[in-house]
Enzyme design. Structure first.
Site, PDB file in Angstrom:
ATOM      1  N   LYS A 214       0.838  -1.210   0.000  1.00 28.95           N
ATOM      2  CA  LYS A 214       0.000   0.000   0.000  1.00 28.95           C
ATOM      3  C   LYS A 214       0.867   1.251   0.000  1.00 28.95           C
ATOM      4  O   LYS A 214       0.671   2.169  -0.812  1.00 28.95           O
ATOM      5  CB  LYS A 214      -0.919   0.018   1.216  1.00 28.95           C
ATOM      6  CG  LYS A 214      -1.770   1.283   1.311  1.00 28.95           C
ATOM      7  CD  LYS A 214      -2.124   1.648   2.730  1.00 28.95           C
ATOM      8  CE  LYS A 214      -0.979   2.315   3.452  1.00 28.95           C
ATOM      9  NZ  LYS A 214      -1.363   2.888   4.769  1.00 28.95           N
ATOM     10  N   CYS A 284     -18.521   6.874   5.918  1.00 30.61           N
ATOM     11  CA  CYS A 284     -18.566   5.409   5.978  1.00 30.61           C
ATOM     12  C   CYS A 284     -17.589   4.925   7.054  1.00 30.61           C
ATOM     13  O   CYS A 284     -16.577   4.284   6.778  1.00 30.61           O
ATOM     14  CB  CYS A 284     -18.222   4.810   4.612  1.00 30.61           C
ATOM     15  SG  CYS A 284     -18.722   3.082   4.430  1.00 30.61           S
ATOM     16  N   CYS A 291     -25.077   6.143   7.495  1.00 33.03           N
ATOM     17  CA  CYS A 291     -25.787   5.806   6.256  1.00 33.03           C
ATOM     18  C   CYS A 291     -26.896   6.801   5.926  1.00 33.03           C
ATOM     19  O   CYS A 291     -27.179   7.058   4.754  1.00 33.03           O
ATOM     20  CB  CYS A 291     -26.359   4.400   6.354  1.00 33.03           C
ATOM     21  SG  CYS A 291     -25.099   3.112   6.520  1.00 33.03           S
ATOM     22  N   CYS A 294     -25.611   9.546   3.834  1.00 28.81           N
ATOM     23  CA  CYS A 294     -24.861   9.131   2.637  1.00 28.81           C
ATOM     24  C   CYS A 294     -25.739   9.159   1.393  1.00 28.81           C
ATOM     25  O   CYS A 294     -26.859   8.639   1.398  1.00 28.81           O
ATOM     26  CB  CYS A 294     -24.303   7.728   2.848  1.00 28.81           C
ATOM     27  SG  CYS A 294     -23.315   7.121   1.462  1.00 28.81           S
ATOM     28  N   CYS A 300     -26.453   1.355  -1.979  1.00 28.46           N
ATOM     29  CA  CYS A 300     -25.388   0.641  -1.271  1.00 28.46           C
ATOM     30  C   CYS A 300     -25.926  -0.676  -0.732  1.00 28.46           C
ATOM     31  O   CYS A 300     -26.911  -0.687   0.019  1.00 28.46           O
ATOM     32  CB  CYS A 300     -24.835   1.482  -0.119  1.00 28.46           C
ATOM     33  SG  CYS A 300     -23.595   0.615   0.875  1.00 28.46           S
TER      34      CYS A 300
END
Length: 317
Positions: A214, A284, A291, A294, A300
């Protein structure tokens, strides 16, 4: 005796008659005496096995269909998989991230280096900021980098800094004692093997102590301005699974990177880390995602109803 003689004559006459009949048929088919018959194709006249014209036409059409499918058609079973509604979800995340007010926007690895330093030192500082960022919030990483820059964050200066002082400068980053060793070991390799500059490939970067895939992909993007892959941290890993951007659930960030790179257009690889990290810090969240705030709530697969951002303001990571 007479009877046996008559039978032989009759048999001979019958055989001669058959030979004569065969000869007449051969001549009728175009075969000359003493010559072998010519080879017959599907179109040759007189071939007793020849298919009717309509059968040959159907067979030809069948052949053509098979050839066309094999060369030009796309087998739906082997076509590239991509998640449902991902483009709409991505646009919604861009909309939610347009203010650029998440911790990563102010204190991410691309904000922690000295822009007035030489290119080599700037790249070294990018690497150091990402090394420190593992298991550490951006706010803590940024504070440690500020102290290091004030001390003098160059390979030469770090080599001349004792471990105790270095520990005091980076504390309280996660696993700070181990990172003191990584910083020293990595810096020694950079000076001894790479002429004071950081490696310019993922394969070489991951050989440095404390640098994983990463970090390597993010270093390539930020320090070298080369997109080598997607940098997948805990936020990207979590959100990719929640949105079902992976064909099957992944257990580790490196699995998620491979899954994302199999379908996500390459031109989005650099942007996706920044987008999802900030989205994961603000909306998130790892626990109790917001939620209800969002824009992806309706599209989702993992959306929960009634979760508000108000209860999670202090949980941003």
């Amino acid at each position: 005796m007479l009877t046996r003689t008559m039978k032989r004559a009759t048999a001979a006459g019958g055989a001669a008659g058959k030979r004569a009949a065969g000869g007449r048929r051969a001549k009728k088919a175009g075969v000359q005496d003493g010559c072998a018959p010519p080879c017959l194709s599907d179109n040759a006249p007189g071939d007793p096995t020849a298919k009717p014209p309509q059968d040959r036409e159907r067979r030809s059409r069948r052949r053509g269909l098979v050839i066309e499918y094999e060369s030009d058609s796309i087998d739906p079973k082997t076509s590239r998989w991509e998640p449902q509604s991902w483009e709409r979800q991505l646009e919604n995340i861009r909309e939610m991230r347009k203010n650029k007010d998440a911790p990563v926007d102010q204190m991410g690895a691309d904000k922690c280096f000295d822009r007035d330093a030489t290119p080599k030192v700037m790249r070294y500082q990018v690497l150091m900021s990402l090394l420190l960022s593992s298991q550490t919030k951006d706010q803590v990483t940024s504070a440690a980098m500020e102290k290091l820059r004030g001390h003098g964050l160059s390979p030469e200066n770090i080599l001349h800094t004792d471990d105790k002082t270095l520990g005091e400068l980076i504390y309280p980053v996660g696993f700070w004692k181990s990172k003191v060793k990584y910083i020293k070991q990595t810096t020694e390799l950079i000076v001894r093997q790479y002429g004071g500059d950081i490696p310019d490939s993922v394969a070489e970067l991951v050989k440095l102590p404390g640098i994983g895939p990463k970090m390597a992909h993010l270093i390539m993007d930020i320090a070298w301005n080369k997109v080598s892959g997607i940098g997948v941290d805990t936020h990207v890993h979590r959100i990719a699974n929640r949105l079902k951007w992976v064909k099957k659930e992944t257990k580790a960030p490196e699995e998620t990177r491979v899954a994302l790179e199999s379908w996500l257009p390459r031109e989005l690889w650099s942007e996706i880390n920044w987008l999802l990290v900030g989205f994961g810090q603000q909306v998130c969240l790892p626990v109790s995602p917001c939620c209800s705030d969002c824009l992806n709530q309706g599209v989702c697969p993992s959306a929960r109803r009634g979760r508000s951002k108000a209860k999670a303001q202090n949980k941003a990571q």
